[in-house]
Structures are given as structure tokens and as C-alpha cells.
Design an enzyme around this catalytic site. Structure first.
Site, PDB file in Angstrom:
ATOM      1  N   SER A 151       0.824  -1.205   0.000  1.00 17.59           N
ATOM      2  CA  SER A 151       0.000   0.000   0.000  1.00 17.59           C
ATOM      3  C   SER A 151       0.861   1.258   0.000  1.00 17.59           C
ATOM      4  CB  SER A 151      -0.960  -0.044   1.194  1.00 17.59           C
ATOM      5  OG  SER A 151      -1.891   1.011   1.119  1.00 17.59           O
ATOM      6  N   ASP A 298      -3.059   6.444  -3.515  1.00 14.63           N
ATOM      7  CA  ASP A 298      -1.835   5.903  -2.927  1.00 14.63           C
ATOM      8  C   ASP A 298      -1.267   4.874  -3.913  1.00 14.63           C
ATOM      9  OD1 ASP A 298      -3.729   3.907  -2.541  1.00 14.63           O
ATOM     10  OD2 ASP A 298      -2.985   3.354  -0.561  1.00 14.63           O
ATOM     11  N   ASP A 300      -1.074   1.658  -4.382  1.00 14.24           N
ATOM     12  CA  ASP A 300      -1.855   0.543  -4.930  1.00 14.24           C
ATOM     13  C   ASP A 300      -3.279   0.974  -5.284  1.00 14.24           C
ATOM     14  OD1 ASP A 300      -2.707   0.717  -2.246  1.00 14.24           O
ATOM     15  OD2 ASP A 300      -3.198  -1.416  -2.171  1.00 14.24           O
ATOM     16  N   ASP A 302      -5.917   1.946  -3.759  1.00 11.80           N
ATOM     17  CA  ASP A 302      -7.148   1.619  -3.039  1.00 11.80           C
ATOM     18  C   ASP A 302      -7.636   2.800  -2.201  1.00 11.80           C
ATOM     19  OD1 ASP A 302      -5.224   1.457  -1.019  1.00 11.80           O
ATOM     20  OD2 ASP A 302      -5.968  -0.450  -0.206  1.00 11.80           O
TER      21      ASP A 302
END
Length: 552
Positions: A151, A298, A300, A302
Site C-alpha cells: 500500500s 496511494d 496501490d 485503493d
């Protein structure tokens, strides 16, 4: 393990390192570990072998390197073997990955172990946003999913997140079963690889299906909007751009220096849009473009950050709670029937008031989307204050996890509608403040090198019977470790204060941090600006008092 002077303990440590080295398939970590063994660097070996990464409800996350306390190919293969043991032969697992160091290698190792155990693995075609993986699990009717990502953690980290067949992150007791199965795995160089199960290399069709789902969200018909965007060197740019174009929006203009995936994240100290300085380039681009809206994902993709350019220059970044309130009211007014909206105990209490006004059910859960998604039937919107949102329609949620692409698209639709009316998201926030009272939130966060400091701070707080915080009377204290409030036990304290204010203190589940979540509610009797000034004073007093009591 004890220190350098303890020869038996040192030999045990060296022997553990040699045993790990003998099964490690990665030349990079083999070289790292060989050098440490040759130098008899016991401190470094202790750090890698004196503990292990624990498999919890977020899977695994940690620094890259050799040993059980690091993310590496051995750790990942053991995790895949544990997952395979719990699922059993014949089951189907979808695998995704981001663009961090080793993510593609870890994804292929996972596929090799799963197919070696007789499972069917489907591998996403390239580094993609985490919500694409979460969508794919349900869309392909798989039994589980894995995505390799850390993340918004620093560049040196990577992680391993597991989803179940409902498309949501695993929760107890499944996480415990997988953890126990991982502990039972032997040497990874003895695991069967690449069959008898089968591997499917998925094509772009799965991304098209995801884009069809998110562009079918309730987006209204306004499309005139100029957007400045940054993916923060992550994997969001291509998917977000496609989503905007398919939905009929102008192509967002991305920060050139941050557009392409780069696992070193060279322009930011932390690749997290909430961190100071992370949005500087996007803010500068917004000024250059005279943009109507600033968006960020961010790494990734999500999570989604939102900023509104100000007439006099600069950008006002919205909090996760502010975005959550705007998205909630939009989704509720564009859906029908028996519905639920949900958030966590550390998010603003505003969502409950919005739900009550609109006659929809409201759920409050422990921190984390794995709990939000399980809040109850009919869930059409869920959010957490840390910039995570899942947007639904009358058919439910296309992604049963945080979705930074769907959230960005929906925020853009709200902003475009406001622009058509000569307004901005800030005007919509003022409208909500007048309807529900001004709900202002803030955070205190303490990063520590020694986790014992967090344990000591929580012990001090539990013993502190203070009658007031920040000048507001303490009306009730919920010890979340006891399950107060009817939630599953978790380490944390929730203070209910006078005037509808609230403080929640809890250790982070993913980082060595103690986090404090503050909220004050101020009725708007004059202007929203005047109410905000009062709220800022109250939050400042709370920050000062809570910080002093923690002693960190």
C-alpha cells in the site's frame, strides 16, 4: 536470543540463518544473508531471525530482506503453501500485484506454490490497483485472492494481502487457520511447484470488466471538470485515466514526475497522500492548470485523496471524514430500497446522522475495511477516515474493499455537478455543516522505535481517571479491549465527551504507531467559517491534553 557473548545462543542464531540460506531461491537475499553469516553479524541476524512476520487479518507486511522477520521469497512461498493447505486442491485463487520491488516475483512464486498444491491460479496481466484484484475475486467466482502490495508503506517494504471468496479481506477465524498452516510448512525447496494445478494468465478483459463496473456507478450527467492528479509513483494512473475517459470526463492531467510506477518513490518521503509534502507536486500542477479538483491515489490505488483549489491560490485538502460525508449523501440520494451505510469507530459520527436523516440503516465497526464490508446486508457505501471508500449502487458494491478509482470517479461527478451550479465541494461541506452541525476531526500520531512504549502509554491511559479532556467533561470511557460497545475486543480506548465530542486512542495495526482520533461537533448558528474557528480551538485543546497524557 541473547547477545554476542552468549556462544550457544549465537550458534543457534547462525544455524537458523544457515538453514534459511539452504532453502532460499533468491540470489539477492542469499547474498545478503551469506554476508551476514560470514561477518557473524549477530545483531543483524537477531533482527531477521529473532522474530517473524505475523500473518494477521491484513496478511503480511514488512521490510524486504532475508529471514522470517522480512518479506522475501521464502516467506511468500510459506504463506502461499499455508493458504493452499486451508483451501485444499481444486480451489481457485486470483493473484494480483503492484509495482513494488519483488512484487511480480512474489506473485509468480505464489502461483507456482498454489498450482503445485493442486489449486487453480489466475494471475492478473500486469501490476494493477488492488481494487481490481478485489473485484476479480468475486467476478471470477474464485475461492480466494492474493495481492502483493504494501500500500502506502515506505519503499523498503512489501506485503501480502489475502481475500476470501466474497471479495473482502479475511477476518478471524480464517486468518488464524492460515497462520497455523503457515507454521506447519517445511522447507520451501521441497514444495511441489507448477502443477498438477493449472495457471491462467488473465488478459486485459478483467480490467475492462472492472472499468465497466465502476463506470456504472451513479455518476450523474455533469462532466465539465478539469482534474490535476497524482498516482504517487504507483499503479493507479492508467486505470484511473481509462475510467474517467469511459465515463465521459476530460482526461485528468497527471503529475509527470509521479505518473509512472517507480518502487523507489523518489519524489516523496512517504508515498501516502496524507503525509506532509506528498501532495506538493499535485498542488503545483493544479495551480498551473487552473484545475477544479485535485485527486491522488496511494501506490496501490485503493485510497483516494481529494483537494479543492482556492480562489486566492493554494489547495484545501479534505479530510477522509469530509469526503466520506459527501460521498455518503451522494450515494444515498442516488440509490433506493433497504440500504445500509457503514464506517468505523474512529471515523466521524456524521455518517450516522446522515443515515438517520435519510432513513437508511447505519453500521459502526472496528477499524479496517474487512469489518466495514461485513457491517450488514444492503451495504451501498462504506468508508474509513484513512481515505478509504467503497461506492455502491442499487445492485450493491462492485468492490468489497477500498476502491480509490471508483471513489475518485464519484468525487469528480459530485464536483462537476457542483461546478455546473457555480459551486465547489467546499460549498457542499458548508451545506452539510448547516444540516448536521460542523463535525471537525483531527489526528495525533506517534511513531515509535520500541513497541513497548505504546503498551506503556495505553497502560497509563487506562489508569488515568481524568474527569475532562481539552476542557470537555468525560461522560464515558469504553475500553475496547473488553468489548465495550458490543464490538469484538481490540486494543483501544474511546472517550465520550461533552457536546458530542469524542477521542479514540488505539495502536496501529500495520505500523509502529499510536494513533489518536479526535472529533468535535459545533452547531452552526452563524456562518460555517465561525463554527470552524470554534472547532479548531477545541481540537487544539484536545490535541494538547491528549498528547501530554500519553507522554510520548
Amino acid at each position: 536470543m541473547s547477545g554476542v557473548g552468549d556462544e550457544p545462543a549465537a550458534e543457534v542464531l547462525l544455524e537458523a540463518a544457515r538453514a534459511w540460506l539452504a532453502q532460499d531461491p533468491d540470489p539477492d537475499t542469499r547474498a545478503e544473508l551469506s554476508a551476514l553469516i560470514d561477518a557473524a553479524d549477530l545483531a543483524a541476524l537477531e533482527d531477521r531471525f529473532g522474530a517473524k512476520l505475523e500473518f494477521g487479518t491484513a496478511g503480511l507486511r514488512g521490510e524486504l530482506g532475508a529471514g522470517p522477520n522480512r518479506m522475501n521469497r521464502v516467506t511468500v512461498m510459506r504463506a502461499a503453501a499455508g493458504l493452499a493447505a486451508v483451501l485444499g486442491p481444486g480451489k481457485h485463487v486470483v493473484i494480483g500485484y503492484d509495482a513494488r520491488h519483488k512484487s511480480d516475483v512474489f506473485a509468480r512464486d505464489t502461483a507456482a506454490v498454489l498450482t503445485g498444491a493442486g489449486l487453480h491460479a489466475s494471475l492478473l496481466p500486469q501490476p494493477l490497483p488492488t481494487p481490481v484484484l478485489a473485484f476479480a475475486v468475486r467476478h471470477l467466482d474464485a475461492d480466494a485472492g492474493v495481492t502483493v502490495t504494501a500500500s502506502h508503506n515506505p519503499p523498503r517494504d512489501n506485503g501480502y494481502k489475502v481475500y476470501w471468496g466474497d471479495g473482502s479481506q479475511i477476518t478471524p477465524p480464517i486468518d488464524g487457520e492460515i497462520s497455523a498452516a503457515i507454521d506447519a510448512v517445511g522447507r520451501v525447496d521441497e514444495l511441489p511447484l507448477h502443477g498438477p494445478g493449472t495457471l491462467t494468465e488473465l488478459g486485459e478483459g478483467i480490467v475492462d470488466d472492472y472499468l465497466a463496473a465502476v463506470t456504472a456507478l451513479p455518476l450523474g450527467d455533469a462532466r465539465d471538470l478539469r482534474v490535476a492528479y497524482t498516482p504517487l509513483h504507483g499503479v493507479g494512473a492508467a486505470t484511473l485515466t481509462d475510467a474517467f475517459l469511459r465515463a465521459g470526463f476530460e482526461c485528468p492531467m497527471a503529475v509527470e514526475e509521479q505518473r509512472n510506477p517507480d518502487p523507489d518513490f523518489p519524489t516523496v518521503a512517504f508515498p501516502n497522500p496524507e503525509e506532509p509534502g506528498a501532495m506538493d507536486l499535485a498542488v503545483a500542477l493544479a495551480a498551473k492548470l487552473d484545475a477544479d479538483l485535485v485527486l491522488a491515489n496511494d501506490p496501490d490505488a485503493d485510497r483516494c485523496a481529494v483537494g479543492v483549489p482556492l480562489p486566492g491560490g493554494g489547495v484545501r485538502m479534505l479530510t477522509g471524514d469530509e469526503v466520506g460525508g459527501l460521498l455518503a449523501e451522494h450515494v444515498i440520494t442516488h440509490t433506493s430500497g433497504d440500504r445500509m451505510v457503514a464506517t468505523t469507530i474512529v471515523s466521524s459520527s456524521l455518517l450516522g446522522k446522515i443515515a438517520h436523516r435519510h432513513g437508511v440503516r447505519y453500521g459502526e465497526t472496528l477499524t479496517g475495511f474487512k469489518w466495514i464490508i461485513k457491517a450488514g446486508p444492503g451495504l451501498v457505501f462504506g468508508y474509513e477516515e484513512a481515505l478509504g471508500y467503497s461506492i455502491g449502487a442499487d445492485g450493491g458494491l462492485p468492490v468489497r474493499d477500498k476502491d480509490g478509482i471508483g471513489a475518485a470517479l464519484t468525487v469528480a461527478a459530485i464536483a462537476a455537478t457542483a461546478k455546473r451550479d457555480g459551486r465547489t465541494l467546499l460549498d457542499l461541506l458548508d451545506d452539510q455543516a448547516r444540516r448536521y452541525g460542523l463535525h471537525a476531526t483531527a489526528q495525533l500520531s506517534f511513531r515509535v522505535a520500541d513497541l513497548a512504549l505504546i503498551t506503556a502509554a495505553m497502560t497509563r491511559l487506562r489508569a488515568d481517571r481524568t474527569p475532562a479532556l481539552g476542557g470537555l467533561a468525560v461522560e464515558r470511557v469504553d475500553d475496547l479491549a473488553r468489548g465495550d460497545g458490543g464490538l469484538p475486543p481490540t486494543d483501544g480506548l474511546r472517550y465520550r465527551l461533552a457536546d458530542d465530542a469524542r477521542v479514540v486512542v488505539r495502536p496501529s495495526g500495520t505500523e509502529p504507531k499510536l494513533k489518536c482520533y479526535l472529533e468535535v461537533v459545533v452547531p452552526v448558528t452563524g456562518t460555517p467559517a465561525a463554527a470552524r474557528a470554534v472547532a479548531e480551538e477545541r481540537l487544539a485543546a484536545l490535541k494538547s491534553d491528549v498528547g501530554a497524557r500519553l507522554g510520548l
